[in-house]
Design a protein around this motif. Structure first.
Motif, PDB file in Angstrom:
ATOM      1  N   CYS A   3     -65.996  27.418  -6.358  1.00 43.74           N
ATOM      2  CA  CYS A   3     -67.389  27.713  -6.739  1.00 43.74           C
ATOM      3  C   CYS A   3     -67.798  29.131  -6.347  1.00 43.74           C
ATOM      4  CB  CYS A   3     -68.342  26.675  -6.157  1.00 43.74           C
ATOM      5  SG  CYS A   3     -68.312  25.105  -7.075  1.00 43.74           S
ATOM      6  N   ILE A   4     -67.288  29.650  -5.242  1.00 43.13           N
ATOM      7  CA  ILE A   4     -67.627  31.023  -4.845  1.00 43.13           C
ATOM      8  C   ILE A   4     -67.149  31.994  -5.922  1.00 43.13           C
ATOM      9  CG2 ILE A   4     -65.553  31.433  -3.421  1.00 43.13           C
ATOM     10  CD1 ILE A   4     -68.913  32.720  -2.368  1.00 43.13           C
ATOM     11  N   ARG A   5     -65.985  31.713  -6.499  1.00 44.12           N
ATOM     12  CA  ARG A   5     -65.447  32.568  -7.562  1.00 44.12           C
ATOM     13  C   ARG A   5     -66.273  32.414  -8.839  1.00 44.12           C
ATOM     14  NH1 ARG A   5     -61.112  34.954  -6.070  1.00 44.12           N
ATOM     15  NH2 ARG A   5     -60.244  35.364  -8.122  1.00 44.12           N
ATOM     16  N   LYS A   6     -66.728  31.206  -9.140  1.00 49.89           N
ATOM     17  CA  LYS A   6     -67.528  30.954 -10.338  1.00 49.89           C
ATOM     18  C   LYS A   6     -68.898  31.639 -10.209  1.00 49.89           C
ATOM     19  CE  LYS A   6     -68.398  28.610 -14.146  1.00 49.89           C
ATOM     20  NZ  LYS A   6     -67.726  28.830 -15.397  1.00 49.89           N
ATOM     21  N   VAL A   7     -69.521  31.486  -9.054  1.00 48.63           N
ATOM     22  CA  VAL A   7     -70.854  32.048  -8.842  1.00 48.63           C
ATOM     23  C   VAL A   7     -70.847  33.579  -8.939  1.00 48.63           C
ATOM     24  CG1 VAL A   7     -72.639  32.367  -7.055  1.00 48.63           C
ATOM     25  CG2 VAL A   7     -71.766  30.096  -7.533  1.00 48.63           C
ATOM     26  N   THR A   8     -69.795  34.200  -8.455  1.00 50.51           N
ATOM     27  CA  THR A   8     -69.734  35.664  -8.484  1.00 50.51           C
ATOM     28  C   THR A   8     -69.196  36.218  -9.804  1.00 50.51           C
ATOM     29  OG1 THR A   8     -67.538  35.659  -7.469  1.00 50.51           O
ATOM     30  CG2 THR A   8     -69.440  35.875  -5.982  1.00 50.51           C
ATOM     31  N   GLY A   9     -68.721  35.319 -10.673  1.00 49.48           N
ATOM     32  CA  GLY A   9     -68.211  35.765 -11.968  1.00 49.48           C
ATOM     33  C   GLY A   9     -66.745  36.125 -11.970  1.00 49.48           C
ATOM     34  N   VAL A  35     -69.364  41.749  -5.506  1.00 51.82           N
ATOM     35  CA  VAL A  35     -69.175  41.169  -4.173  1.00 51.82           C
ATOM     36  C   VAL A  35     -67.807  41.580  -3.654  1.00 51.82           C
ATOM     37  CG1 VAL A  35     -68.906  39.027  -2.879  1.00 51.82           C
ATOM     38  CG2 VAL A  35     -70.711  39.218  -4.590  1.00 51.82           C
ATOM     39  N   ARG A  36     -67.784  42.177  -2.499  1.00 53.10           N
ATOM     40  CA  ARG A  36     -66.530  42.543  -1.842  1.00 53.10           C
ATOM     41  C   ARG A  36     -66.098  41.368  -0.977  1.00 53.10           C
ATOM     42  NH1 ARG A  36     -69.287  47.050  -2.709  1.00 53.10           N
ATOM     43  NH2 ARG A  36     -68.152  48.906  -3.396  1.00 53.10           N
TER      44      ARG A  36
END
Length: 125
Positions: free
Chosen positions: A117-123, A75-76
């Motif tokens: 959460c956005i950081r967690k979801v994208t790894g 994800v960019r």
């Protein structure tokens, strides 16, 4: 195609896009399901997503773990993550948000998520 079938197909493609863009090389099935549940909590659809991800070569399953086959895809944040102001609920943790983060994929938009959460979801975390 019925509306339900079209919605299921859209969810499968969105979840496959998410799995294809993870920034981790390996994760447990439980960690993968945690991410898939941001798209659907239907167990049948979750199994279908995991099976399809393996069929398409997005992941390899072995001993309860998934290995991603990223090939440079991630994800960019500068171009694929957008922020919207409003009254939102995070799709991952359920917290109330005034700023929602959304990921734009070819198959659609996924979100809202909070900033962690956005950081967690994208790894990324």
């Amino acid at each position: 195609m019925t509306a339900d079938a079209a919605d299921s197909e859209r969810k499968v493609e969105l979840a496959l896009d998410l799995l294809a863009h993870l920034e981790v090389e390996e994760l447990s099935i439980a960690e993968a399901v945690d991410r898939i549940e941001t798209v659907t909590t239907n167990p049948t659809l979750t199994r279908e997503i995991l099976d399809e991800a393996e069929k398409r070569g997005i992941v390899e399953r072995e001993n309860g773990r998934l290995r991603t086959r990223r090939g440079g895809t991630f994800v960019r944040f500068e171009s694929q993550v957008i922020q919207k102001e409003g009254d939102f609920e995070c799709r991952r943790c359920g917290c109330g948000l005034s700023t929602g983060h959304f990921i734009r994929f070819d198959s659609g938009e996924l979100g809202p998520f909070g900033s962690s959460c956005i950081r967690k979801v994208t790894g990324r975390e």
